[in-house]
Enzyme design. Structure first.
Site, PDB file in Angstrom:
ATOM      1  CD  GLU A  90      -1.864  -2.368   1.307  1.00 54.84           C
ATOM      2  OE1 GLU A  90      -0.721  -2.686   1.705  1.00 54.84           O
ATOM      3  OE2 GLU A  90      -2.762  -3.204   1.106  1.00 54.84           O
ATOM      4  CG  HIS A 131     -10.436  -6.236   6.991  1.00 56.16           C
ATOM      5  ND1 HIS A 131      -9.388  -6.654   7.762  1.00 56.16           N
ATOM      6  CD2 HIS A 131     -10.065  -6.472   5.708  1.00 56.16           C
ATOM      7  CE1 HIS A 131      -8.435  -7.142   6.977  1.00 56.16           C
ATOM      8  NE2 HIS A 131      -8.815  -7.039   5.733  1.00 56.16           N
TER       9      HIS A 131
HETATM   10  C1  TPP Z   1      -2.097  -4.686   4.316  1.00 56.70           C
HETATM   11  C2  TPP Z   1      -3.181  -5.471   3.694  1.00 56.70           C
HETATM   12  N1  TPP Z   1      -3.410  -5.305   2.375  1.00 56.70           N
HETATM   13  C3  TPP Z   1      -4.388  -6.004   1.780  1.00 56.70           C
HETATM   14  C4  TPP Z   1      -5.167  -6.875   2.483  1.00 56.70           C
HETATM   15  C5  TPP Z   1      -6.292  -7.634   1.807  1.00 56.70           C
HETATM   16  N2  TPP Z   1      -5.894  -9.030   1.691  1.00 56.70           N
HETATM   17  C6  TPP Z   1      -6.276  -9.948   2.598  1.00 56.70           C
HETATM   18  S1  TPP Z   1      -5.592 -11.447   2.326  1.00 56.70           S
HETATM   19  C7  TPP Z   1      -4.773 -10.870   0.957  1.00 56.70           C
HETATM   20  C8  TPP Z   1      -3.901 -11.781   0.167  1.00 56.70           C
HETATM   21  C9  TPP Z   1      -2.822 -12.317   1.027  1.00 56.70           C
HETATM   22  O1  TPP Z   1      -2.047 -13.182   0.275  1.00 56.70           O
HETATM   23  P1  TPP Z   1      -1.008 -14.110   1.012  1.00 56.70           P
HETATM   24  O2  TPP Z   1      -0.207 -13.299   1.970  1.00 56.70           O
HETATM   25  O3  TPP Z   1      -0.270 -14.835  -0.027  1.00 56.70           O
HETATM   26  O4  TPP Z   1      -1.871 -15.095   1.897  1.00 56.70           O
HETATM   27  P2  TPP Z   1      -2.904 -16.204   1.402  1.00 56.70           P
HETATM   28  O5  TPP Z   1      -4.230 -15.524   1.332  1.00 56.70           O
HETATM   29  O6  TPP Z   1      -2.443 -16.713   0.101  1.00 56.70           O
HETATM   30  O7  TPP Z   1      -2.883 -17.227   2.476  1.00 56.70           O
HETATM   31  C10 TPP Z   1      -5.042  -9.528   0.745  1.00 56.70           C
HETATM   32  C11 TPP Z   1      -4.498  -8.721  -0.352  1.00 56.70           C
HETATM   33  C12 TPP Z   1      -4.901  -6.996   3.854  1.00 56.70           C
HETATM   34  N3  TPP Z   1      -5.634  -7.801   4.640  1.00 56.70           N
HETATM   35  N4  TPP Z   1      -3.890  -6.318   4.424  1.00 56.70           N
END
Ligand code: TPP
Ligand code: TPP
Ligand code: MG
Ligand code: MG
Lengths: 341, 358, 341, 358
Positions: B92, B161
């Site tokens: 971000e 959130h």
């Molecule tokens: C700082 C932040 N940016 C965006 C999000 C929205 N978000 C939640 S899970 C996710 C993807 C996370 O991917 P990863 O770290 O690979 O974990 P996975 O879901 O694959 O287990 C996003 C973008 C968030 N929760 N926190």
């Protein structure tokens, strides 16, 4: 201070690689002159500070001149740079004039930012200088965005992001490098490793090898002697060429040293670095002396020429400072101007 | 990534404040309007602006094929391609900074920050960079960037959130802050935001993406700093922002049969703020409640209430009351979460008390 | 869903290295049982969601069970973990009970956080679980701080920081790793690379080699097949041992896969990954099947034992869900409790 | 880095709100007091707390040998060693997060963020982590951490080193926010902060580090949420925070010969806020001005003014006025910068107007 171009005391350094002098003698002399201009500019700033004529503080670039000048000599006028709290050198190297810089430092309306920015925020968009940033690491993403922009606009511009070793502590640098690598953006990250972040030595603030960090993101990385302007210039030329060809970002570590304190008020430095260390750099690693010696060794210049350059630069600096001292402050009504465009 | 067409000309630089059409949402536009959701109105504004100005591009997490987590941008990547609808890493701070750098150098970035809660990660880029560059440079550089993000609770998404953090952005001179509350406003305000020469933070209520309303086809803009009287009334002023506009309108419906005529005013932008309209309404009705979904403490309600209390001082029959989100992290459990936000009922109760009809 | 312990269809994989089964047969069976518990727990969560009995969404851990269980089996009870939005598996692996977890997911007062946290924020400090974090990368610094704390307290505890490949985009991770390396903190960063950040493949979000990043900070780094619990367990044991000996942080990349969507509502996935890819992982890379096969090959278990385990776990899950469904919501007065300690 | 002595016992956990001694700064303590600067008072509080509780440690940039950029911590590393006074990399977000993690697991970190402007880098760690962990965990985890940082302009440090951003922190439930205005308050409040079980953000005015005052030797704490009447008066209430307390006192001096008796009230903590004392004073004087060095828009003055306007509604003879920093990025040029903050003169002028003596 002895004239920095007094090269007689220069102890020959054993360098791994000898970078060639520019084919163009004029350019070599210009490099010399620009470095000297930065040096004398900062002397004048210190003078303005100690004589209480400058508000606030300033972070002097003295000692690091070969980085700013070596890098900017490899850039086009419309290439961008972003700069730091220690930014006077970048600004001058990218073509700013001393009078308007001094005016800015004194908070005068004739300054580059009408006195609103001061030492840590000079911007000079006509020369592609997108501004100095007083947030350590604060320009990493901005510079990367400028590179994204020039790629989108097809302008073939390259952006150089200057920062100190301290910025390696800021996470946003890694976020930005990742995107630069993913999208092959024409940005060159120039890390000026002057061994200290304020009053703390680099060994206490950065784990591992600096150059391994950009490499981990798949970014082409080089390390040079930041006191050797020919090394800096040569490397930057290559990296700029790559970037213009669409080959993506690069990272250049320049090993260098600041001669003065972290800022003009930092005069008692014994608790974090020794006088001997400072003397060693000033005596044997001075970028202006080193270039001067190369030029003389190679019969490209004479001591008399250096003397003439020094005179000219000194006159320009003095006139610039005088201009700034005499210049008027901005009108009070300006305080509410420029909040919004 | 390819290069944008070279025909970007300075003639396309529009002055942000000139409204090509200014409509009060009170009047129902009929000719050339369609019913659509707020989410669709956002998408339409973006699509039209991207067609109009090749400098506009979108960057954010999962904005391309996924069309964002809220599916608001669905279809844009198909029309404009991945060079103008750019999927970013989860970074971000840096994507905001990339937006700033892009805006400084001739582009018009629209940065997408999925949840407004994440602006804690970007406040340095927003407040120390985007907001200050024009001023610090003495007016030489500018940052025509839009940062779209969200607000609003009651989605059972818990404390990280569900926040409405627009007070943070509203506190920072140099930023403009927009809070649309209808599909009509969303489209017009977003177009104004994209054409503005300054950094604009645009907060969308997640719960309102499905809210339907009439939206004109084609181009119109809504000027910043002009509050909209969403419902006229005489006995009490309900100043409400974003998600709370619908709540205030519902409260007004409940108050009507009780003989209390409520005027509902939506400032639409907290910066710039239309203090005139707020104060004038309070002078007329002599009572006011300010309703906003941000935390009540040191929040948007405080600014609006203190401006009304000052400006309408000699006309007020009762203290100006504030209703923000409860001063607690947003709890997950539905039975608790629902207690934390103002509702039509709690607003109605407060209005009855103020009007001496409790 | 076919019982995951139906190992007959397991196609033998060619693995570079065969990690040994734990000497202790009971531990091997426990690993199997814990993985199965996570799998069936998540099935139940999905069921609660689709039958509209669970408020909000949940991110299922199915497919990644070997990571959580393999890592946590190498930890002491008083060792710390930090977890993510996809955290049910970590929580169960560190010893949480299913009934209180279900209660939390339903927002009930009997939940681990009295219903205040929900799916993305379960904390269970009695088992050393410092809580799940819904900010991607949000626990990187917290975990590093817990490690600093245990070093200061001389407690010999190790902290494991779980995160997904998406967290590689967050700058704070690099800031934290730098300090962990500088100060040799007993923290293990476990990166669960499941190939996607929400709906975007890792290739579009991470430049270079993942493992090069921690290495650049001088952090000991290993990569394992995250579907092979014995590999995960073996590697973690080594890394924990190093950390306890004061040898500093480590980074473990676990290559893995999530079977379901990003969250329970993500059912149309064709636009970002293929059914074939999903099927391939489920069929040939399932961690429960793989361990089951190893146990049978080595005569450490029988299909009948697996059947008994499955029965037991299924009963526990059903009872837990039922407990949660019947449990009362918190009293409205709790809404203002716990803002301050 | 060595290990702290194992005698950390739970008996050392003190309840944050019990004041062992409570003094109004109006009374000059004489026995066992010395004159010292606010900076020295901060250092003394830290030294005493670190002696008292081995769980307390300091982490920040240049805090050890350099004793911070403002030399406030000089000497602490000599007494407590580099394992308890830890020089960090320039990583504001992560050191804050390390503090949170340390606090969750039995330590009492004091995180040093050099300039308050940098909290833009740490708002996620502060607002989404530190502030919410206790609540999200249903009360099981806690974060007894202090984050010391600075505020205040007129140091000619320009837009990124001159802000007073305490409104951001004050907006977030779960954080406590402290703004000392005298050496006496600084020592007592910092001790309370360190013993508090919650995350406390402690803002120090850079310009006030050299301000001198009487400070008792040894242990005393000042409870949070108790405003201090810095000067009693009858005609108008000046509510002032931090740097603005001295400005308000100077204004009161200027007003006295004009026959206007000003009461100066310092809330000392914005969260928790002593609304009672503020309202009671305004009821008594019937006029109030709120003065704070943060940006005026959506700032601390709005909350305080709206609380007074509401609570003292039926007693006020004039609208409550707000004086914050001008709504502009802080300019470097001294002639401009000096215009952006309230001064004794501008406060005096406003008070005269409110009292009908302009
Ligand atoms: C700082 C932040 N940016 C965006 C999000 C929205 N978000 C939640 S899970 C996710 C993807 C996370 O991917 P990863 O770290 O690979 O974990 P996975 O879901 O694959 O287990 C996003 C973008 C968030 N929760 N926190
Ligand atoms: C984000 C941030 N943190 C801290 C500071 C305070 N500060 C100003 S300069 C500096 C040291 C920077 O070191 P380095 O990047 O190596 O640059 P140098 O001063 O050596 O040129 C620090 C800590 C700052 N300006 N911004
Ligand atoms: Mg440095
Ligand atoms: Mg992933």
């Amino acid at each position: 201070m002895p004239h920095p171009h007094t090269v007689s005391s220069h102890k020959k350094e054993h360098r791994k690689e000898q970078y060639p002098l520019p084919a163009d003698r004029e350019q070599a002399l210009l490099m010399y002159e620009l470095m000297l201009k930065i040096r004398l500019f900062e002397e004048q700033v210190n003078e303005l500070y100690t004589s209480a004529k400058m508000p606030g503080l300033a972070h002097l670039y003295s000692g690091q001149e070969a980085v700013a000048v070596g890098v900017c000599q490899a850039l086009r006028r419309d290439d961008y740079i972003t700069s730091t709290h220690r930014g006077h050198g970048h600004c001058l190297a990218k073509g700013a004039s001393v009078d308007r810089m001094f005016a800015e430092l004194l908070g005068k309306a004739a300054g580059y930012c009408r006195g609103k920015g001061g030492s840590m925020h000079i911007a000079d968009q006509e020369m592609g200088n997108l501004g100095a940033n007083a947030i350590v690491g604060g320009s990493a993403a901005l510079a990367t965005g400028a590179a994204l922009s020039s790629k989108m606009r097809g302008s073939n511009q390259v952006t150089v992001c200057f920062f100190g070793d301290g910025a390696l502590g800021q996470g946003v640098l890694y976020e930005a490098m990742n995107m630069a690598a993913l999208w092959k953006l024409p940005v060159i990250y120039v890390c000026e490793n002057n061994l200290y972040t304020e009053y703390t030595p680099i060994g206490e603030t950065a784990a591992g090898e600096i150059s391994a960090r950009p490499k981990a993101f798949g970014i082409h990385t080089e390390t040079v002697d930041g006191q050797d302007i020919l090394a800096v210039y040569g490397a930057t030329q290559r990296l700029v060429e790559r970037a213009r060809q669409g080959e993506g970002p690069a990272f250049l570590v320049c090993n260098t040293y600041r001669y003065y304190g972290h800022h003009v008020g930092d005069v008692q430095r014994a608790y974090y670095r020794s006088k001997e260390e400072e003397q060693e750099w000033r005596t044997n690693r001075d970028p202006i002396k080193l270039l001067g010696a190369r030029l003389i060794e190679n019969d490209r210049a004479t001591p008399a020429e250096f003397e003439r350059i020094a005179q000219r630069v000194q006159t320009e600096i003095e006139a610039g400072a005088q201009f700034a001292l005499n210049a008027p402050y901005p009108d009070p009504s300006e305080v509410t101007q420029h909040v919004y465009a | 990534m390819s290069t944008l067409s070279s025909q970007v000309s300075s003639s396309q630089v529009s002055s942000g404040h000139v409204a090509s059409s200014q409509t009060s949402s009170g009047q129902q536009a009929t000719q050339g309007t369609r019913e659509m959701t707020l989410g669709q109105a956002i998408r339409e504004a973006l699509a039209e602006e991207m067609r109009r100005d090749p400098r506009v591009f979108i960057i954010g997490e999962d904005v391309a094929e996924a069309g964002t987590a809220f599916k608001v941008l669905t279809g844009l990547v198909a029309e404009f391609g991945p060079t103008r609808v750019i999927d970013s890493p989860i970074s971000e701070a840096a994507i905001t900074g990339l937006g700033v750098g892009g805006a400084m150098t001739g582009m018009r970035p629209v940065v997408d920050i999925m949840f407004g809660d994440f602006i804690g990660l970007i406040m340095d880029q927003l407040a120390n960079q985007a907001a200050k560059i024009h001023y610090m440079s003495g007016g030489k550089l500018k940052v025509p960037m839009v940062l779209r993000t969200t607000l609003g609770a009651t989605r059972r998404s818990a404390a990280q959130h569900s926040q409405s953090l627009h007070a943070w952005a509203s506190h920072v001179p140099g930023l403009k802050v927009v809070l649309p509350s209808t599909p009509y406003d969303a489209k017009g305000l977003l177009k104004t935001a994209i054409r503005d020469e300054n950094p604009v933070v645009f907060f969308e209520d997640k719960m309102m993406y499905q809210l339907k309303g009439q939206v004109p086809e084609g181009d119109y803009t809504i000027p910043f700093g002009v509050a909209d009287i969403k419902r006229a009334g005489t006995d009490i002023t309900l100043v409400a922002t974003s998600s709370m506009v619908q709540v205030a309108l519902a409260a007004a419906d409940l108050l009507e049969p009780l003989g209390i005529s409520a005027e509902v005013i939506d400032p639409r932008t907290t910066v710039p703020l239309d203090t005139q309209t707020l104060i004038a309404s309070a002078k007329k009705t002599s009572r006011a409640i300010v309703i906003d979904e941000g935390y009540e403490q040191y929040g948007v309600t405080a600014e609006l209430a203190s401006i009304i209390a000052d400006g309408a001082f000699y006309y007020l029959d009762a203290p100006v009351k504030r209703m923000g989100a409860m001063n607690v992290p947003v709890p997950f459990s539905p039975v608790l979460e629902d207690l934390t936000v103002p509702t039509a009922q709690t607003v109605t109760d407060m209005a009855k008390t103020l009007c001496g009809k409790a």
